[in-house]
Design a protein around this motif. Sequence first.
Motif, PDB file in Angstrom:
ATOM      1  N   UNK A  61      17.625  13.451 -24.118  1.00 60.50           N
ATOM      2  CA  UNK A  61      16.999  12.739 -23.529  1.00 60.50           C
ATOM      3  C   UNK A  61      18.153  11.735 -22.472  1.00 60.50           C
ATOM      4  N   UNK A  62      17.244  11.082 -21.410  1.00 55.94           N
ATOM      5  CA  UNK A  62      17.847  10.079 -20.339  1.00 55.94           C
ATOM      6  C   UNK A  62      16.867   8.892 -21.037  1.00 55.94           C
ATOM      7  N   UNK A  63      18.217   8.108 -21.221  1.00 58.21           N
ATOM      8  CA  UNK A  63      17.806   6.422 -21.523  1.00 58.21           C
ATOM      9  C   UNK A  63      18.247   5.826 -19.679  1.00 58.21           C
ATOM     10  N   UNK A  64      17.912   4.418 -20.119  1.00 57.60           N
ATOM     11  CA  UNK A  64      18.367   3.766 -18.867  1.00 57.60           C
ATOM     12  C   UNK A  64      20.014   3.801 -19.473  1.00 57.60           C
ATOM     13  N   UNK A  65      20.728   4.336 -18.604  1.00 59.77           N
ATOM     14  CA  UNK A  65      22.396   4.257 -18.528  1.00 59.77           C
ATOM     15  C   UNK A  65      23.007   4.904 -19.661  1.00 59.77           C
ATOM     16  N   UNK A  66      21.839   6.182 -20.489  1.00 64.38           N
ATOM     17  CA  UNK A  66      22.731   6.710 -20.971  1.00 64.38           C
ATOM     18  C   UNK A  66      21.644   8.373 -21.464  1.00 64.38           C
ATOM     19  N   UNK A  67      23.031   9.479 -21.858  1.00 64.39           N
ATOM     20  CA  UNK A  67      22.199  10.517 -22.214  1.00 64.39           C
ATOM     21  C   UNK A  67      22.714  10.743 -23.073  1.00 64.39           C
ATOM     22  N   UNK A  68      21.158  10.973 -23.972  1.00 65.54           N
ATOM     23  CA  UNK A  68      21.710  11.478 -25.641  1.00 65.54           C
ATOM     24  C   UNK A  68      21.759  13.066 -26.154  1.00 65.54           C
ATOM     25  N   UNK A  69      22.092  13.708 -26.702  1.00 63.38           N
ATOM     26  CA  UNK A  69      20.997  14.907 -27.261  1.00 63.38           C
ATOM     27  C   UNK A  69      22.111  15.337 -28.535  1.00 63.38           C
ATOM     28  N   UNK A  70      21.279  15.278 -30.025  1.00 62.81           N
ATOM     29  CA  UNK A  70      21.574  16.056 -30.710  1.00 62.81           C
ATOM     30  C   UNK A  70      23.126  17.594 -30.425  1.00 62.81           C
TER      31      UNK A  70
END
Length: 368
Positions: A244-253
Amino acid sequence: MTGSERVAVIGAGVVGACVGWNLARLGAQVVLIDAGQPGEGVTNWSFSWVNASNKTVRRSYFDLNVAGMAVHQALARDIGADSWWHPSGHLRWADPAAQATVLEAVDLLADWGYKVEVHSGAEVRRRLEPALAVPDAAPVVFYPDEAWVHGRRLVARLIRETVARGAEHRFDTAVCDISTRTDGSIRSVTLTDGNRLDVDAVVNAAGPDARHVAALVARQLPMRREPGIVTRVECSPVPVHRALHAPGIEIRPDTEASVVLHSRDTDALIDTDAEPAELARHLHASARRAVPALGSARISRTRVVNRPIPADGFPSVGAVPSVPGYFEAVSHSGITLGPVIGRLLSTEIVSGERDAMLADFRPQRFAE
Ligand SMILES: Cc1cc2nc3c(=O)[nH]c(=O)nc-3n(C[C@H](O)[C@H](O)[C@H](O)COP(=O)(O)OP(=O)(O)OC[C@H]3O[C@@H](n4cnc5c(N)ncnc54)[C@H](O)[C@@H]3O)c2cc1C
Protein backbone atom coordinates in the motif's frame (compact mmCIF):
# COMPACT_ATOMS: atom_id res chain seq x y z
CA MET A 1 21.49 -19.32 -32.57
CA THR A 2 20.25 -22.90 -32.62
CA GLY A 3 19.29 -23.09 -28.97
CA SER A 4 22.18 -25.31 -27.90
CA GLU A 5 24.78 -22.55 -27.52
CA ARG A 6 26.33 -21.65 -24.21
CA VAL A 7 25.01 -18.38 -22.80
CA ALA A 8 26.50 -16.64 -19.76
CA VAL A 9 23.92 -14.68 -17.78
CA ILE A 10 25.86 -12.05 -15.83
CA GLY A 11 23.89 -11.20 -12.69
CA ALA A 12 21.47 -13.50 -10.87
CA GLY A 13 18.96 -10.97 -9.58
CA VAL A 14 15.33 -11.20 -10.60
CA VAL A 15 16.09 -10.13 -14.17
CA GLY A 16 19.00 -12.53 -14.78
CA ALA A 17 17.18 -15.41 -13.05
CA CYS A 18 14.14 -14.88 -15.29
CA VAL A 19 16.30 -14.74 -18.43
CA GLY A 20 18.25 -17.85 -17.38
CA TRP A 21 15.12 -19.84 -16.55
CA ASN A 22 13.55 -19.04 -19.93
CA LEU A 23 16.78 -19.77 -21.83
CA ALA A 24 17.10 -23.17 -20.16
CA ARG A 25 13.52 -23.99 -21.11
CA LEU A 26 14.34 -23.16 -24.71
CA GLY A 27 17.27 -25.58 -24.64
CA ALA A 28 20.23 -23.20 -24.31
CA GLN A 29 23.20 -24.15 -22.14
CA VAL A 30 23.08 -21.55 -19.40
CA VAL A 31 25.83 -20.40 -17.04
CA LEU A 32 24.49 -18.17 -14.26
CA ILE A 33 27.20 -15.93 -12.82
CA ASP A 34 26.91 -13.61 -9.84
CA ALA A 35 29.47 -11.51 -8.04
CA GLY A 36 27.64 -12.31 -4.79
CA GLN A 37 24.76 -14.61 -3.94
CA PRO A 38 21.65 -14.78 -6.17
CA GLY A 39 18.86 -12.36 -5.35
CA GLU A 40 20.90 -10.44 -2.77
CA GLY A 41 21.28 -7.30 -4.92
CA VAL A 42 18.58 -4.66 -5.50
CA THR A 43 16.09 -7.51 -5.84
CA ASN A 44 16.28 -8.04 -2.09
CA TRP A 45 16.02 -4.30 -1.36
CA SER A 46 13.03 -3.39 -3.46
CA PHE A 47 9.49 -2.38 -2.64
CA SER A 48 8.66 -5.27 -5.00
CA TRP A 49 5.26 -4.07 -6.08
CA VAL A 50 4.04 -5.64 -9.32
CA ASN A 51 2.07 -2.95 -11.08
CA ALA A 52 1.38 -0.87 -14.17
CA SER A 53 -0.63 1.86 -12.42
CA ASN A 54 2.55 3.80 -11.67
CA LYS A 55 3.85 3.46 -15.27
CA THR A 56 1.63 5.81 -17.24
CA VAL A 57 4.48 8.04 -18.38
CA ARG A 58 4.45 6.38 -21.82
CA ARG A 59 1.81 4.07 -23.28
CA SER A 60 4.33 1.49 -24.55
CA TYR A 61 5.91 1.34 -21.07
CA PHE A 62 2.51 0.88 -19.46
CA ASP A 63 1.71 -1.92 -21.92
CA LEU A 64 5.02 -3.64 -21.16
CA ASN A 65 4.23 -3.51 -17.43
CA VAL A 66 0.72 -4.88 -18.01
CA ALA A 67 2.37 -7.74 -19.91
CA GLY A 68 4.76 -8.12 -16.95
CA MET A 69 1.80 -8.59 -14.62
CA ALA A 70 0.28 -11.24 -16.90
CA VAL A 71 3.57 -13.14 -17.24
CA HIS A 72 3.90 -13.19 -13.43
CA GLN A 73 0.54 -14.93 -13.23
CA ALA A 74 1.63 -17.42 -15.87
CA LEU A 75 4.89 -18.00 -14.00
CA ALA A 76 3.01 -18.63 -10.75
CA ARG A 77 0.93 -21.26 -12.58
CA ASP A 78 4.08 -22.79 -14.11
CA ILE A 79 6.41 -23.05 -11.13
CA GLY A 80 3.88 -22.73 -8.30
CA ALA A 81 3.20 -19.60 -6.29
CA ASP A 82 4.51 -20.93 -2.96
CA SER A 83 6.01 -18.14 -0.87
CA TRP A 84 7.13 -15.67 -3.55
CA TRP A 85 3.86 -14.58 -5.23
CA HIS A 86 1.31 -12.41 -3.37
CA PRO A 87 -1.55 -11.36 -5.68
CA SER A 88 -3.43 -9.39 -3.04
CA GLY A 89 -3.94 -6.10 -4.92
CA HIS A 90 -2.67 -2.67 -3.99
CA LEU A 91 -4.16 0.24 -2.00
CA ARG A 92 -3.34 3.92 -2.36
CA TRP A 93 -4.59 6.94 -0.56
CA ALA A 94 -3.18 10.45 -0.42
CA ASP A 95 -3.29 13.65 1.59
CA PRO A 96 -6.19 15.92 0.58
CA ALA A 97 -3.72 18.11 -1.40
CA ALA A 98 -2.66 15.17 -3.59
CA GLN A 99 -6.02 13.43 -3.90
CA ALA A 100 -6.96 15.07 -7.20
CA THR A 101 -3.77 13.73 -8.85
CA VAL A 102 -4.42 10.22 -7.59
CA LEU A 103 -8.00 10.31 -8.88
CA GLU A 104 -6.89 11.72 -12.26
CA ALA A 105 -4.63 8.69 -12.63
CA VAL A 106 -7.61 6.47 -11.82
CA ASP A 107 -9.60 8.00 -14.70
CA LEU A 108 -6.73 7.55 -17.14
CA LEU A 109 -6.13 3.95 -16.08
CA ALA A 110 -9.85 3.11 -16.31
CA ASP A 111 -9.82 4.58 -19.85
CA TRP A 112 -6.90 2.30 -20.68
CA GLY A 113 -8.88 -0.72 -19.50
CA TYR A 114 -6.97 -1.23 -16.23
CA LYS A 115 -8.93 -2.66 -13.28
CA VAL A 116 -9.35 -0.04 -10.56
CA GLU A 117 -11.89 0.59 -7.78
CA VAL A 118 -12.36 3.54 -5.42
CA HIS A 119 -13.65 2.88 -1.90
CA SER A 120 -14.02 4.94 1.24
CA GLY A 121 -11.49 4.62 4.06
CA ALA A 122 -14.18 3.11 6.30
CA GLU A 123 -15.05 0.46 3.70
CA VAL A 124 -11.38 -0.45 3.15
CA ARG A 125 -10.88 -0.90 6.89
CA ARG A 126 -13.99 -3.08 7.10
CA ARG A 127 -13.29 -5.23 4.03
CA LEU A 128 -9.53 -5.26 3.43
CA GLU A 129 -7.17 -3.71 5.96
CA PRO A 130 -8.57 -3.25 9.52
CA ALA A 131 -5.29 -1.79 10.82
CA LEU A 132 -5.17 1.32 8.61
CA ALA A 133 -5.50 4.78 10.12
CA VAL A 134 -7.23 6.17 7.05
CA PRO A 135 -9.99 8.78 7.51
CA ASP A 136 -13.47 7.24 7.10
CA ALA A 137 -14.43 9.41 4.16
CA ALA A 138 -11.07 9.48 2.35
CA PRO A 139 -11.12 7.99 -1.15
CA VAL A 140 -8.88 4.92 -1.27
CA VAL A 141 -7.94 3.44 -4.61
CA PHE A 142 -7.76 -0.35 -4.93
CA TYR A 143 -5.97 -2.04 -7.83
CA PRO A 144 -7.17 -5.65 -7.50
CA ASP A 145 -4.84 -7.16 -10.17
CA GLU A 146 -1.63 -5.84 -8.62
CA ALA A 147 0.63 -7.87 -6.36
CA TRP A 148 3.89 -7.97 -4.48
CA VAL A 149 6.71 -10.44 -4.85
CA HIS A 150 9.29 -11.81 -2.45
CA GLY A 151 12.19 -11.26 -4.83
CA ARG A 152 14.83 -13.39 -3.15
CA ARG A 153 12.49 -16.37 -2.87
CA LEU A 154 11.48 -16.04 -6.53
CA VAL A 155 15.12 -15.95 -7.60
CA ALA A 156 15.96 -19.01 -5.47
CA ARG A 157 13.05 -20.89 -7.00
CA LEU A 158 13.98 -20.00 -10.60
CA ILE A 159 17.62 -20.88 -10.08
CA ARG A 160 16.74 -24.26 -8.59
CA GLU A 161 14.62 -25.04 -11.65
CA THR A 162 17.22 -23.70 -14.09
CA VAL A 163 19.97 -25.79 -12.51
CA ALA A 164 17.65 -28.82 -12.56
CA ARG A 165 17.53 -28.34 -16.35
CA GLY A 166 21.31 -28.62 -16.52
CA ALA A 167 22.45 -25.02 -16.11
CA GLU A 168 25.83 -24.33 -14.49
CA HIS A 169 26.33 -21.63 -11.90
CA ARG A 170 29.26 -19.63 -10.58
CA PHE A 171 28.43 -17.49 -7.54
CA ASP A 172 30.62 -15.22 -5.41
CA THR A 173 32.76 -14.51 -8.46
CA ALA A 174 32.41 -11.56 -10.83
CA VAL A 175 32.88 -11.27 -14.58
CA CYS A 176 35.93 -9.03 -14.98
CA ASP A 177 36.62 -9.47 -18.68
CA ILE A 178 34.72 -10.37 -21.85
CA SER A 179 36.75 -11.30 -24.89
CA THR A 180 35.61 -11.21 -28.48
CA ARG A 181 36.69 -12.89 -31.72
CA THR A 182 38.22 -11.00 -34.64
CA ASP A 183 34.72 -10.49 -36.10
CA GLY A 184 33.69 -8.81 -32.83
CA SER A 185 31.48 -11.65 -31.60
CA ILE A 186 31.55 -12.91 -28.01
CA ARG A 187 34.13 -15.61 -27.25
CA SER A 188 34.59 -15.94 -23.47
CA VAL A 189 34.16 -14.42 -20.04
CA THR A 190 36.86 -14.26 -17.38
CA LEU A 191 35.93 -14.44 -13.72
CA THR A 192 37.64 -12.87 -10.73
CA ASP A 193 38.34 -16.40 -9.37
CA GLY A 194 40.69 -16.83 -12.36
CA ASN A 195 38.47 -19.11 -14.46
CA ARG A 196 37.70 -18.42 -18.11
CA LEU A 197 34.52 -19.77 -19.68
CA ASP A 198 34.06 -20.12 -23.45
CA VAL A 199 30.59 -18.88 -24.34
CA ASP A 200 28.66 -17.92 -27.48
CA ALA A 201 26.65 -15.13 -25.90
CA VAL A 202 26.40 -13.05 -22.77
CA VAL A 203 23.43 -11.35 -21.15
CA ASN A 204 24.23 -8.24 -19.15
CA ALA A 205 21.77 -8.49 -16.23
CA ALA A 206 24.10 -6.85 -13.71
CA GLY A 207 21.48 -4.41 -12.37
CA PRO A 208 23.04 -1.16 -11.07
CA ASP A 209 26.49 -2.40 -12.22
CA ALA A 210 25.35 -2.98 -15.80
CA ARG A 211 27.33 0.04 -16.96
CA HIS A 212 30.59 -1.62 -15.89
CA VAL A 213 29.72 -4.90 -17.61
CA ALA A 214 28.78 -2.99 -20.79
CA ALA A 215 32.19 -1.28 -20.66
CA LEU A 216 33.83 -4.74 -20.90
CA VAL A 217 32.60 -4.88 -24.52
CA ALA A 218 33.52 -1.20 -25.04
CA ARG A 219 29.88 -0.16 -24.90
CA GLN A 220 28.68 2.94 -23.09
CA LEU A 221 25.41 2.33 -21.25
CA PRO A 222 24.48 5.60 -19.56
CA MET A 223 22.75 5.02 -16.22
CA ARG A 224 21.10 7.38 -13.77
CA ARG A 225 22.16 7.63 -10.16
CA GLU A 226 18.92 7.28 -8.24
CA PRO A 227 19.43 5.64 -4.85
CA GLY A 228 16.62 4.35 -2.68
CA ILE A 229 16.48 3.40 0.99
CA VAL A 230 14.55 0.38 2.21
CA THR A 231 13.96 -0.66 5.81
CA ARG A 232 12.70 -3.92 7.22
CA VAL A 233 10.87 -3.87 10.53
CA GLU A 234 10.05 -6.93 12.61
CA CYS A 235 6.50 -7.35 13.86
CA SER A 236 4.26 -10.25 14.67
CA PRO A 237 1.55 -10.55 13.58
CA VAL A 238 2.09 -8.57 10.39
CA PRO A 239 -0.68 -5.93 10.48
CA VAL A 240 -1.08 -5.43 6.69
CA HIS A 241 -2.10 -7.93 4.02
CA ARG A 242 -1.02 -6.21 0.81
CA ALA A 243 1.27 -3.51 -0.60
CA LEU A 244 0.00 0.00 0.00
CA HIS A 245 0.86 3.66 -0.56
CA ALA A 246 -0.23 5.96 2.28
CA PRO A 247 0.75 9.64 2.60
CA GLY A 248 4.56 9.77 2.73
CA ILE A 249 5.08 6.01 3.06
CA GLU A 250 4.91 2.70 1.18
CA ILE A 251 4.34 -0.46 3.24
CA ARG A 252 4.17 -4.10 2.25
CA PRO A 253 4.34 -7.44 4.04
CA ASP A 254 7.70 -9.22 3.74
CA THR A 255 7.96 -12.44 5.72
CA GLU A 256 5.57 -13.90 8.27
CA ALA A 257 7.16 -11.57 10.86
CA SER A 258 8.42 -8.55 8.96
CA VAL A 259 7.31 -5.61 6.85
CA VAL A 260 9.17 -3.53 4.25
CA LEU A 261 9.06 0.28 4.34
CA HIS A 262 10.05 2.71 1.60
CA SER A 263 9.26 6.27 0.61
CA ARG A 264 10.33 8.50 -2.28
CA ASP A 265 10.25 11.42 0.19
CA THR A 266 12.88 9.68 2.32
CA ASP A 267 14.94 8.71 -0.76
CA ALA A 268 15.23 12.45 -1.42
CA LEU A 269 17.17 12.78 1.87
CA ILE A 270 19.81 10.15 1.03
CA ASP A 271 22.41 12.61 -0.23
CA THR A 272 22.03 14.93 2.77
CA ASP A 273 23.91 14.59 6.06
CA ALA A 274 21.25 12.22 7.41
CA GLU A 275 22.57 8.76 8.35
CA PRO A 276 20.66 5.68 7.06
CA ALA A 277 19.67 4.81 10.67
CA GLU A 278 18.03 8.22 11.02
CA LEU A 279 16.23 7.79 7.68
CA ALA A 280 15.03 4.38 8.85
CA ARG A 281 13.52 5.97 11.95
CA HIS A 282 11.88 8.53 9.69
CA LEU A 283 10.33 5.71 7.61
CA HIS A 284 9.17 3.94 10.76
CA ALA A 285 7.53 7.13 12.11
CA SER A 286 5.65 7.65 8.81
CA ALA A 287 4.58 3.99 8.79
CA ARG A 288 3.25 4.29 12.34
CA ARG A 289 1.01 7.18 11.29
CA ALA A 290 -0.58 5.03 8.58
CA VAL A 291 -0.63 1.75 10.56
CA PRO A 292 -0.47 2.47 14.32
CA ALA A 293 0.13 -1.23 15.09
CA LEU A 294 3.59 -0.82 13.53
CA GLY A 295 4.51 1.42 16.48
CA SER A 296 5.81 -1.57 18.42
CA ALA A 297 7.76 -2.98 15.43
CA ARG A 298 11.56 -3.08 15.64
CA ILE A 299 13.77 -1.78 12.84
CA SER A 300 15.93 -4.73 11.83
CA ARG A 301 17.81 -3.93 8.60
CA THR A 302 18.22 -0.90 6.35
CA ARG A 303 20.01 -0.59 3.03
CA VAL A 304 20.67 2.18 0.54
CA VAL A 305 20.84 0.78 -3.01
CA ASN A 306 21.07 2.21 -6.50
CA ARG A 307 18.20 1.68 -8.87
CA PRO A 308 19.26 0.06 -12.15
CA ILE A 309 17.97 2.81 -14.43
CA PRO A 310 19.25 3.56 -17.93
CA ALA A 311 19.65 7.31 -18.43
CA ASP A 312 16.26 7.96 -20.06
CA GLY A 313 14.41 6.04 -17.36
CA PHE A 314 13.36 3.13 -19.59
CA PRO A 315 14.61 -0.47 -19.84
CA SER A 316 17.46 -1.44 -22.14
CA VAL A 317 16.61 -4.89 -23.46
CA GLY A 318 17.88 -6.82 -26.47
CA ALA A 319 20.81 -7.35 -28.78
CA VAL A 320 23.52 -4.80 -29.48
CA PRO A 321 24.24 -5.40 -33.18
CA SER A 322 27.82 -4.07 -33.06
CA VAL A 323 28.75 -6.85 -30.59
CA PRO A 324 27.18 -10.09 -31.90
CA GLY A 325 26.24 -12.28 -28.95
CA TYR A 326 26.00 -9.42 -26.42
CA PHE A 327 22.52 -8.76 -25.00
CA GLU A 328 21.25 -6.31 -22.39
CA ALA A 329 18.55 -6.84 -19.76
CA VAL A 330 18.72 -3.75 -17.58
CA SER A 331 15.65 -2.19 -16.05
CA HIS A 332 14.10 -0.35 -13.21
CA SER A 333 10.75 -1.94 -12.26
CA GLY A 334 12.64 -5.18 -12.72
CA ILE A 335 10.40 -6.95 -10.22
CA THR A 336 7.37 -6.25 -12.40
CA LEU A 337 9.24 -6.67 -15.68
CA GLY A 338 11.69 -9.53 -14.96
CA PRO A 339 9.41 -12.35 -16.14
CA VAL A 340 8.32 -10.61 -19.35
CA ILE A 341 11.87 -9.47 -20.13
CA GLY A 342 13.03 -13.04 -19.51
CA ARG A 343 10.44 -14.45 -21.87
CA LEU A 344 10.97 -11.95 -24.71
CA LEU A 345 14.75 -11.75 -24.51
CA SER A 346 15.32 -15.52 -24.34
CA THR A 347 13.20 -15.95 -27.49
CA GLU A 348 15.26 -13.24 -29.19
CA ILE A 349 18.54 -14.89 -28.17
CA VAL A 350 17.54 -18.37 -29.26
CA SER A 351 15.46 -17.67 -32.39
CA GLY A 352 16.42 -14.12 -33.36
CA GLU A 353 12.73 -13.10 -33.17
CA ARG A 354 12.42 -9.52 -31.90
CA ASP A 355 9.17 -8.72 -30.16
CA ALA A 356 7.50 -5.41 -31.11
CA MET A 357 6.70 -4.82 -27.43
CA LEU A 358 10.40 -4.04 -26.88
CA ALA A 359 10.65 -1.61 -29.83
CA ASP A 360 10.89 1.48 -27.58
CA PHE A 361 13.36 -0.16 -25.21
CA ARG A 362 16.14 -1.33 -27.52
CA PRO A 363 19.77 -0.77 -26.45
CA GLN A 364 20.61 0.92 -29.79
CA ARG A 365 18.89 4.12 -28.66
CA PHE A 366 22.04 4.83 -26.66
CA ALA A 367 24.91 5.85 -28.89
CA GLU A 368 27.31 2.98 -29.47
C1 LIG B 1 13.97 1.44 -3.32
C2 LIG B 1 13.55 0.64 -4.51
C3 LIG B 1 12.23 0.33 -4.70
C4 LIG B 1 11.85 -0.41 -5.82
N1 LIG B 1 10.54 -0.74 -5.97
C5 LIG B 1 10.15 -1.47 -7.02
C6 LIG B 1 8.80 -1.89 -7.14
O1 LIG B 1 7.98 -1.61 -6.27
N2 LIG B 1 8.44 -2.62 -8.23
C7 LIG B 1 9.35 -2.96 -9.19
O2 LIG B 1 8.96 -3.61 -10.17
N3 LIG B 1 10.65 -2.60 -9.09
C8 LIG B 1 11.06 -1.87 -8.04
N4 LIG B 1 12.36 -1.51 -7.91
C9 LIG B 1 13.29 -1.88 -8.96
C10 LIG B 1 13.67 -3.36 -8.89
O3 LIG B 1 13.94 -3.73 -7.56
C11 LIG B 1 14.89 -3.60 -9.77
O4 LIG B 1 14.61 -3.15 -11.08
C12 LIG B 1 15.23 -5.08 -9.85
O5 LIG B 1 15.36 -5.68 -8.58
C13 LIG B 1 16.52 -5.23 -10.62
O6 LIG B 1 16.89 -6.58 -10.67
P1 LIG B 1 18.25 -6.97 -11.34
O7 LIG B 1 18.24 -8.44 -11.42
O8 LIG B 1 18.42 -6.20 -12.60
O9 LIG B 1 19.35 -6.38 -10.35
P2 LIG B 1 19.98 -7.02 -9.03
O10 LIG B 1 18.98 -7.67 -8.17
O11 LIG B 1 20.82 -5.98 -8.40
O12 LIG B 1 20.90 -8.16 -9.61
C14 LIG B 1 22.07 -7.87 -10.33
C15 LIG B 1 23.13 -8.88 -9.92
O13 LIG B 1 24.28 -8.69 -10.74
C16 LIG B 1 25.40 -9.05 -9.98
N5 LIG B 1 26.58 -8.47 -10.63
C17 LIG B 1 26.90 -7.15 -10.79
N6 LIG B 1 28.06 -7.03 -11.46
C18 LIG B 1 28.47 -8.29 -11.75
C19 LIG B 1 29.60 -8.83 -12.43
N7 LIG B 1 30.54 -8.05 -12.98
N8 LIG B 1 29.72 -10.17 -12.53
C20 LIG B 1 28.79 -10.99 -11.99
N9 LIG B 1 27.70 -10.53 -11.33
C21 LIG B 1 27.54 -9.21 -11.23
C22 LIG B 1 25.10 -8.50 -8.59
O14 LIG B 1 25.85 -9.19 -7.60
C23 LIG B 1 23.61 -8.71 -8.47
O15 LIG B 1 23.27 -9.88 -7.74
C24 LIG B 1 12.80 -0.80 -6.78
C25 LIG B 1 14.14 -0.51 -6.57
C26 LIG B 1 14.53 0.20 -5.45
C27 LIG B 1 15.97 0.49 -5.24
